[in-house]
Design an enzyme around this catalytic site. Structure first.
Site, PDB file in Angstrom:
ATOM      1  N   ASP A 199      49.332  34.819  48.140  1.00 51.64           N
ATOM      2  CA  ASP A 199      48.096  35.383  47.617  1.00 51.64           C
ATOM      3  C   ASP A 199      48.480  36.508  46.651  1.00 51.64           C
ATOM      4  OD1 ASP A 199      45.341  36.023  47.425  1.00 51.64           O
ATOM      5  OD2 ASP A 199      45.556  37.555  48.952  1.00 51.64           O
TER       6      ASP A 199
ATOM      7  N   THR B  45      46.086  39.587  45.641  1.00 54.72           N
ATOM      8  CA  THR B  45      45.517  40.881  46.019  1.00 54.72           C
ATOM      9  C   THR B  45      45.902  41.239  47.447  1.00 54.72           C
ATOM     10  OG1 THR B  45      43.646  40.373  44.592  1.00 54.72           O
ATOM     11  CG2 THR B  45      43.392  42.220  46.115  1.00 54.72           C
TER      12      THR B  45
ATOM     13  N   LYS C  51      29.447  35.333  43.560  1.00 57.70           N
ATOM     14  CA  LYS C  51      30.372  36.219  42.825  1.00 57.70           C
ATOM     15  C   LYS C  51      29.651  37.425  42.212  1.00 57.70           C
ATOM     16  CE  LYS C  51      33.898  32.798  41.610  1.00 57.70           C
ATOM     17  NZ  LYS C  51      33.354  31.587  42.214  1.00 57.70           N
TER      18      LYS C  51
ATOM     19  N   ARG D 201      41.058  44.508  37.161  1.00 59.69           N
ATOM     20  CA  ARG D 201      39.998  43.687  37.759  1.00 59.69           C
ATOM     21  C   ARG D 201      38.672  44.158  37.159  1.00 59.69           C
ATOM     22  NH1 ARG D 201      41.476  41.835  43.168  1.00 59.69           N
ATOM     23  NH2 ARG D 201      39.432  42.395  43.976  1.00 59.69           N
TER      24      ARG D 201
ATOM     25  N   GLY E 140      42.042  34.245  43.858  1.00 56.26           N
ATOM     26  CA  GLY E 140      40.644  34.065  43.483  1.00 56.26           C
ATOM     27  C   GLY E 140      40.285  34.809  42.204  1.00 56.26           C
TER      28      GLY E 140
ATOM     29  N   ASP F  60      47.171  38.281  53.094  1.00 56.42           N
ATOM     30  CA  ASP F  60      46.792  39.480  53.854  1.00 56.42           C
ATOM     31  C   ASP F  60      45.343  39.485  54.320  1.00 56.42           C
ATOM     32  OD1 ASP F  60      45.406  41.950  51.746  1.00 56.42           O
ATOM     33  OD2 ASP F  60      45.737  39.874  51.197  1.00 56.42           O
TER      34      ASP F  60
ATOM     35  N   ASN G  68      40.615  35.204  53.890  1.00 58.05           N
ATOM     36  CA  ASN G  68      40.563  34.017  53.023  1.00 58.05           C
ATOM     37  C   ASN G  68      41.922  33.314  52.910  1.00 58.05           C
ATOM     38  OD1 ASN G  68      41.654  36.159  51.602  1.00 58.05           O
ATOM     39  ND2 ASN G  68      40.918  35.445  49.637  1.00 58.05           N
TER      40      ASN G  68
END
Length: 798
Positions: free
Chosen positions: A108, A110, A301, A349, A430, A537, A540
């Site tokens: 992943d 983030t 979102k 982001r 994501g 972490d 998801n």
């Protein structure tokens, strides 16, 4: 997906040993059948057949399962005791060897490659952009705006209900500010206020004196009205002296936004279920009633909130979300897409913030329809979404925010080490394509010498075919693909796409859902047959971690879901290098060595039994009494054989300095049919030498054969362990001496099994020494020659 039952993971080494055990079982039946054929099928042959099966059953390594499980327990204990990766927890002790066979690492972004500690970096209003160096200008604009508000408020009645709307364009100040300047002040104020209000953050006050902390509904202010009229000095006097404010939210992005608004002068001081209070730079408190909250979901979102300002009665709908969805909601503009792309290329982001002012009638109409949709029996979710979407039209674009998620410590050298170890790394995230690409470059997931092919957005089969053909022409190029395009490629060209992707040095999948992450893991396993590890972490990442052969969780800011669902839990990403290259390597090589030695231990004694039976007219009589057989597998050989779990070919420092050593492990050469049959030949040779040697030097009594052959057998096993060891440990030496001492004690104590007078003669000693030398010396010479002319890679470095 996160609620699915986790599968029971079985290591590749266990499956390989199961295959070898099947071969050994076949050998037992085959050997028993050969003996029966030579003996003849006269009399009760089936009874003799069964006896032969029992006599040769030592070939099947039943004790191997116990030894391996004890070894796995020791490996897990070693990992948790390693001071260089303090905090690592092994939650599954059945698969530590899997860490030594990893070919694909799926990570992943983030919270895994990055710290998930957000820092507000940029605010863009369309015509002007504010960065960390110019945030003091934002503070200045806010002071100007709220000073004008406070002044107008005092002129209109000293804090009554006639406070002007925040949309009011202020008159030119006495300093002679131009119209553009005043317009910019208003826009900055609107943008910062929207950021300060559109969230799900709750301020919590903690007192350093240890008294009970005040939370969202506590005494942050006595009453909005009374605080409104207090002067700034009064407010400072009223505030507790030793209180610190901590913001609590499900997303660290939101905390970063609210902390920034506090730094520039607009602080969130209180929030409960129905209201929110902001403290302005002028020291006044503005109160807002929360009418509706639309929380963020991975499908929408975006996150929205409808607020009513208490003093003006104005109802405003604020909405913030990803640019891909917000671009179709806000009014036409020509800068949103470009600026979001620019921020993403900087690794930020992005969130787009918009608002819409509602009249009382508009809101009442919406509330009626919204409540009706929520009460509907069928298609409730779809109806509620449709009502909310009816409000999300032609919204006024206020600003775009950019938040930086810093890389974790030592991410770059760790990824470089893993890449040099032959592990291909896939990043599944994501986040949007530009942000993922930027992080991939900055973290050195994609090395400087490699190209980067961005897979175009494909919708149809033809598009996918053309794009795959374009990508096929690229060499040594990392792939960047979005979740939607990945879905199309897997639907029509699954085999072709996986063949190309698995050949890439690195793959970045952006806009990936949790289900897609798990599916990618399973596809790699099916297509390549190689071992995969997944690291994440958050909640998801749980499905991906459970699908991988070795799931690794990081205990981060998103909770412990991933850590608790994983087989191994580490505090930070950089610990992966030592976990895989040192502990994974050792666990695999030690288990391979231990397994083959236990198999050899059973084969050698079965070979001796076969020789004995064939010499004595194929009689199904046991060579050794039961007690000696039990002692052979336990007291006399168990400690030295098990001490092989302490063996290591190279030190941890060398394993990390030369990660290329890890590459050969994925080929599985430490335990294969080739090495297995080499040990079978060694066992047959040694068993034959010991048994025929004892028979050639046969004395008058059968008990002498037992003494000579069994002593030679035990000595041979101890010497073979010593030959196998690559790095000596003091416990290994102790185990050898202890086993030898116990055997000497047995010779003295077990008078029924050994002739006490014979074992004290020089005749016994020289015969044992000669047989042992003939069985072990040729193997030592072969090992020496092999090390001299064809040394293994690790011996060149140690």
């Amino acid at each position: 997906m996160n609620n699915s039952q986790p599968r029971s993971k079985v290591g590749l080494l266990d499956m390989e040993i199961n295959q070898l055990t099947k071969v050994l079982f076949g050998a037992v039946l085959g050997l028993a059948m050969v003996m029966m054929c030579l003996k003849g099928f006269s009399g009760p042959w089936y009874r003799y057949m069964f006896r032969f099966v029992l006599l040769f059953s030592y070939i099947i390594p039943i004790s191997l399962r116990v030894n391996l499980d004890m070894g796995k327990g020791f490996y897990s204990w070693s990992i948790q005791r390693d001071k260089e990766i303090t905090g690592t927890v092994v939650r599954s002790t059945t698969i530590p060897e899997e860490l030594g066979r990893i070919s694909y690492l799926l990570s992943d972004k983030t919270g895994t490659l990055t710290q998930n500690e957000m820092v507000f970096k940029k605010l863009h209003l369309g015509t002007v952009s504010y960065g960390t160096e110019t945030f003091d200008e934002v503070t200045s604009h806010l002071r100007t705006a709220y000073a004008q508000l406070a002044k107008q408020s005092s002129l209109d009645g000293g804090g009554g209900s006639t406070i002007p709307s925040p949309f009011h364009v202020f008159p030119a100040s006495s300093s002679g500010g131009s119209k553009v300047r005043r317009s910019e002040v208003t826009r900055v104020q609107e943008a910062v206020k929207a950021v300060a209000l559109c969230h799900n953050v709750t301020p919590v006050y903690e007192e350093s004196s240890g008294q009970e902390s005040r939370t969202e509904g506590g005494d942050c202010d006595e009453s909005p009205g009374s605080v409104e009229s207090q002067t700034e000095a009064d407010q400072h006097y009223w505030q507790p002296k030793k209180e610190t404010c901590v913001y609590q939210a499900s997303s660290p992005d939101e905390v970063a936004l609210v902390k920034w608004t506090e730094e520039v002068g607009l602080a969130l001081v209180r929030r409960d279920l129905s209201s929110m209070h902001l403290r302005t730079p002028a020291g006044m408190t503005h109160s807002y009633t929360i009418m509706q909250v639309f929380p963020f979901t991975s499908e929408t979102k975006r996150m929205g909130i409808i607020l009513k300002e208490e003093h003006t009665g104005e109802i405003v709908f604020y909405l913030k979300g990803a640019d891909v969805v917000m671009s179709g909601i806000v009014q036409y503009n020509d800068w949103l897409e470009e600026e979001c792309g620019n921020m993403a290329r900087e690794g930020l982001r992005t969130l787009v913030v918009a608002k819409k002012t509602l009249t009382e009638e508009q809101y009442m109409d919406f509330e009626t329809r919204y409540n009706a949709a929520r009460m509907s029996v069928s298609d409730r979710v779809a109806r509620v979404a449709a009502v909310v979407e009816s409000l999300e039209r032609e919204m006024e674009l206020l600003c775009v925010t950019g938040v930086e998620d810093r890389l974790q410590d030592r991410v770059r050298p760790t990824l470089e080490l893993l890449r040099n170890a032959g592990i291909k790394i896939w990043m599944l995230t994501g986040d949007k394509l530009e942000t993922a690409t930027c992080i991939a470059k900055s973290s050195r997931l994609v090395s400087r010498t490699q190209g980067l092919h961005v897979f175009k957005c494909v919708v149809t089969r033809t598009d996918a075919h053309l794009e795959l053909n374009t990508f096929r022409k690229k060499q040594d190029c990392a792939l960047v693909i979005s979740g939607d395009s990945l879905e199309v490629c897997l639907q029509y060209y699954q085999h072709e796409f996986l063949e190309l992707a698995c050949g890439c040095p690195a793959v970045i999948c952006c806009r990936c859902s949790p289900t897609q992450k798990a599916e990618v893991v399973r596809l790699i396993q099916r297509h390549t047959g190689r071992r995969t590890a997944a690291v994440g972490d958050g909640g998801n990442d749980v499905s991906m971690i459970q699908a991988a052969d070795a799931g690794i969780g990081i205990a981060g800011r998103e909770g412990l879901q991933a850590s608790l669902a994983a087989d191994f839990s580490v505090p930070q990403f950089s610990h992966l290098a030592r976990l895989l290259l040192v502990h994974g390597r050792r666990s695999y090589k030690r288990s391979a060595s231990l397994s083959q030695f236990v198999i050899h231990r059973g084969l050698i004694i079965s070979t001796m039994q076969a020789v004995f039976s064939s010499v004595f007219y194929f009689s199904s009589v046991a060579l050794y009494p039961g007690f000696l057989m039990v002692g052979y597998a336990t007291l006399y050989t168990m400690f030295p054989v098990f001490s092989l779990v302490l063996d290591k070919d190279v030190s941890g420092k060398i394993a990390l300095t030369y990660p290329e050593l890890y590459k050969e492990l994925s080929k599985g050469r430490s335990l294969s049919f080739k090495t297995f049959f080499m040990w079978v030949l060694i066992s047959i040779y040694q068993g034959g030498v010991i048994m025929y040697g004892a028979l050639v030097m046969f004395e008058d009594e059968f008990i002498h054969i037992v003494a000579i052959s069994f002593t030679s057998l035990v000595l041979t096993e101890l010497i073979m362990v010593a030959l196998t060891i690559r790095t000596w440990h003091y416990i290994m030496a102790l185990a050898e001496l202890l086993s030898f001492g116990l055997y000497i004690l047995s010779l003295i104590v077990l008078k029924d099994y050994f002739d006490a007078e014979f074992i004290q003669t020089t005749n016994f000693l020289w015969k044992v020494v000669v047989i042992t030398l003939v069985s072990c010396l040729p193997l030592y010479i072969l090992k020496f020659l092999r090390k001299k002319f064809s040394p293994p890679s690790y011996s060149k470095l140690s």
